[in-house]
Design an enzyme around this catalytic site. Sequence first.
Site, PDB file in Angstrom:
ATOM      1  N   CYS A 100      -5.656  -1.240   3.008  1.00 43.60           N
ATOM      2  CA  CYS A 100      -6.041  -2.635   3.226  1.00 43.60           C
ATOM      3  C   CYS A 100      -7.102  -2.659   4.320  1.00 43.60           C
ATOM      4  O   CYS A 100      -6.947  -1.994   5.347  1.00 43.60           O
ATOM      5  CB  CYS A 100      -4.825  -3.448   3.654  1.00 43.60           C
ATOM      6  SG  CYS A 100      -5.207  -5.186   3.937  1.00 43.60           S
ATOM      7  N   GLU A 144      -3.627  -8.708  -3.166  1.00 41.00           N
ATOM      8  CA  GLU A 144      -4.485  -9.786  -2.650  1.00 41.00           C
ATOM      9  C   GLU A 144      -3.724 -11.112  -2.595  1.00 41.00           C
ATOM     10  O   GLU A 144      -3.892 -11.893  -1.652  1.00 41.00           O
ATOM     11  CB  GLU A 144      -5.753  -9.913  -3.493  1.00 41.00           C
ATOM     12  CG  GLU A 144      -6.645  -8.675  -3.527  1.00 41.00           C
ATOM     13  CD  GLU A 144      -7.028  -8.148  -2.155  1.00 41.00           C
ATOM     14  OE1 GLU A 144      -7.033  -8.930  -1.189  1.00 41.00           O
ATOM     15  OE2 GLU A 144      -7.285  -6.934  -2.046  1.00 41.00           O
TER      16      GLU A 144
HETATM   17 NI    NI Z   1      -5.459  -6.157   1.918  1.00 40.98          NI
END
Ligand code: NI
Length: 174
Positions: A100, A144
């Site tokens: 991420c 997401e």
């Molecule tokens: Ni992310």
Amino acid sequence: MSQLPAILEIGHPTLRKTAQPVDPLDPALPDLIDRMINSVLEANGMGLAAPQIGESKRVVIVASRPNARYPHAPEMPLTALINPKITPLSDEIELGFEGCLSIPGIRGRVPRHAQIRLSYQQLGSNDWVHVDWSGFLARVAQHEIDHLDGLLWLDRIEDNREIVSEAQHFAADT
Ligand code: NI
């Protein structure tokens, strides 16, 4: 050219908020989507959620294509998802590596639904689009959309031994 927005990192409170629904006809939306696309491409991300650039809105960019961070990602057109929602299509759960942009330096094996139906709106229309995604794309969508609910992949990890450094991940991948 305007400067790219900073990508917020874990610990920033905006990443923990529930993001607000967006009107697909909102005249401010094209600019937000442009900034998100520029950021995700610059950072070699597979996707980006608006809260990651400090906008607590339900907007996601999916930008899957092979790159230095994800050499095996499938190629697909850049897609902006407005108010995206997910329904699992089976009980099957897969473990797969995720990173991420808001958690630099580490990756982890995260359990996700293997098959999902993704529903979302597009810029400039109130209609809903429905697509069925599996595997890597299903994983990106779930990752997401978690951002829109204030969740990060670390929250989904069931065993801390599934967390590795990015350098270790790439070493194991070759
Ligand atoms: Ni992310």
